[in-house]
Design a protein around this motif. Sequence first.
Motif, PDB file in Angstrom:
ATOM      1  N   ARG A 230       0.738  -1.383  -0.155  1.00 32.01           N
ATOM      2  CA  ARG A 230       0.382  -0.386  -0.230  1.00 32.01           C
ATOM      3  C   ARG A 230       1.021   1.288   0.138  1.00 32.01           C
ATOM      4  O   ARG A 230       0.559   1.988  -0.792  1.00 32.01           O
ATOM      5  N   PRO A 231       1.817   0.832   1.051  1.00 32.75           N
ATOM      6  CA  PRO A 231       2.726   2.777   0.497  1.00 32.75           C
ATOM      7  C   PRO A 231       2.911   2.794  -1.049  1.00 32.75           C
ATOM      8  O   PRO A 231       3.104   3.987  -1.197  1.00 32.75           O
ATOM      9  N   ALA A 232       3.945   1.731  -2.014  1.00 35.57           N
ATOM     10  CA  ALA A 232       4.360   2.498  -2.851  1.00 35.57           C
ATOM     11  C   ALA A 232       2.558   2.663  -3.491  1.00 35.57           C
ATOM     12  O   ALA A 232       3.619   3.529  -4.827  1.00 35.57           O
ATOM     13  N   GLU A 233       1.301   1.700  -3.630  1.00 33.66           N
ATOM     14  CA  GLU A 233       0.908   2.191  -4.657  1.00 33.66           C
ATOM     15  C   GLU A 233       0.365   3.346  -3.951  1.00 33.66           C
ATOM     16  O   GLU A 233      -0.928   4.327  -5.153  1.00 33.66           O
TER      17      GLU A 233
ATOM     18  N   VAL B 159      -0.294   8.927  -5.573  1.00 31.16           N
ATOM     19  CA  VAL B 159      -0.480  10.560  -6.070  1.00 31.16           C
ATOM     20  C   VAL B 159       0.933  10.935  -7.338  1.00 31.16           C
ATOM     21  O   VAL B 159       0.543  12.357  -7.945  1.00 31.16           O
ATOM     22  N   ARG B 160       1.749  10.612  -7.291  1.00 37.09           N
ATOM     23  CA  ARG B 160       2.895  10.617  -8.482  1.00 37.09           C
ATOM     24  C   ARG B 160       2.148  11.067 -10.236  1.00 37.09           C
ATOM     25  O   ARG B 160       2.192  11.619 -10.553  1.00 37.09           O
ATOM     26  N   ARG B 161       1.537   9.447 -10.187  1.00 33.62           N
ATOM     27  CA  ARG B 161       0.387   9.936 -11.173  1.00 33.62           C
ATOM     28  C   ARG B 161       0.453  11.092 -11.643  1.00 33.62           C
ATOM     29  O   ARG B 161      -0.539  11.278 -12.637  1.00 33.62           O
ATOM     30  N   PHE B 162      -0.863  11.225  -9.907  1.00 29.62           N
ATOM     31  CA  PHE B 162      -2.231  12.116 -10.253  1.00 29.62           C
ATOM     32  C   PHE B 162      -1.479  13.450 -10.643  1.00 29.62           C
ATOM     33  O   PHE B 162      -2.407  14.383 -11.971  1.00 29.62           O
TER      34      PHE B 162
ATOM     35  N   VAL C 257       6.234  11.855   0.646  1.00 27.42           N
ATOM     36  CA  VAL C 257       5.537  11.653   1.718  1.00 27.42           C
ATOM     37  C   VAL C 257       3.980  11.236   1.909  1.00 27.42           C
ATOM     38  O   VAL C 257       3.192  12.441   2.220  1.00 27.42           O
ATOM     39  N   CYS C 258       4.537  10.017   3.123  1.00 26.25           N
ATOM     40  CA  CYS C 258       2.621   9.198   3.007  1.00 26.25           C
ATOM     41  C   CYS C 258       2.607   9.171   4.350  1.00 26.25           C
ATOM     42  O   CYS C 258       4.282   8.859   4.870  1.00 26.25           O
TER      43      CYS C 258
ATOM     44  N   PRO D 260      -5.984   1.955 -10.708  1.00 26.41           N
ATOM     45  CA  PRO D 260      -5.918   0.190 -10.463  1.00 26.41           C
ATOM     46  C   PRO D 260      -4.734   0.199  -9.273  1.00 26.41           C
ATOM     47  O   PRO D 260      -4.609  -0.515  -8.620  1.00 26.41           O
ATOM     48  N   ASN D 261      -4.124   1.749  -8.555  1.00 24.44           N
ATOM     49  CA  ASN D 261      -3.720   1.361  -7.531  1.00 24.44           C
ATOM     50  C   ASN D 261      -5.138   1.212  -6.078  1.00 24.44           C
ATOM     51  O   ASN D 261      -4.794   0.913  -4.475  1.00 24.44           O
ATOM     52  N   GLY D 262      -6.404   2.385  -6.359  1.00 27.21           N
ATOM     53  CA  GLY D 262      -7.303   2.054  -5.089  1.00 27.21           C
ATOM     54  C   GLY D 262      -7.479   3.119  -4.415  1.00 27.21           C
ATOM     55  O   GLY D 262      -7.533   2.629  -3.225  1.00 27.21           O
ATOM     56  N   PHE D 263      -7.007   4.243  -5.072  1.00 31.40           N
ATOM     57  CA  PHE D 263      -7.354   5.165  -3.786  1.00 31.40           C
ATOM     58  C   PHE D 263      -7.770   6.300  -4.345  1.00 31.40           C
ATOM     59  O   PHE D 263      -7.847   6.240  -5.994  1.00 31.40           O
TER      60      PHE D 263
END
Length: 207
Positions: A70-73, A78-81, A141-142, A186-189
């Motif tokens: 989950r942390p990597a996803e 966020v990066r993709r957005f 940073v999450c 695909p990451n579900g967020f």
Amino acid sequence: MEFKSLKNIETSFRQIRLFGIIMVSLCSLVAILSVVFSLRFAEKQREKIYVLDNGKSLMLALSQDMSQNRPAEAREHVRRFHELFFTLSPDKSAIEHNINRALILADKSAYNYYSDFTEKGYYNRVIAGNINQVAQVDSVVCDFNEYPYIAKTYARQLIIRQSNVTERTLVTVCKLLNSSRSDDNPNGFTIEGFTILENKDIRTVKR
């Protein structure tokens, strides 16, 4: 002699009883260990996925706990957005395509920024000035200690014109909600409460 014989019989009975207790204990221990090792073996086998490649070769893939990823996803989401929302080219259809893909990953807070930029003519100036804008995410940073998760993004914007290149800082913060996965997400967020904290020029370099 009879007393001695009785004593020998009693001693033999005690020894037999002791051996019986030892044998029962050993059998119980072996049975318990067998069950424990069988359960562990079965658990390891459930972690393995066998995949057929066109019905020819057999490949082994290890399944992982989703929570470990989950942390990597979250960082990738966020990066993709940011890459989709802030990377622009002087093409109206390309801008709309990327913005629409970005808005799927976020709630209305991102759409409000899009509406504001549109009303101020920002995208029209990008097209009219033949400007390319590239977003480069340095770090995300999450904080997973509380839910919704908080993500802070440090990025740069490169505004590329024919005469020069302007570099700008970009610092944003948002919250991440768990959502269902799909081809578009695909990451579900889902990003909520998206806020731009800083966006200012650093330097301008002539080309």
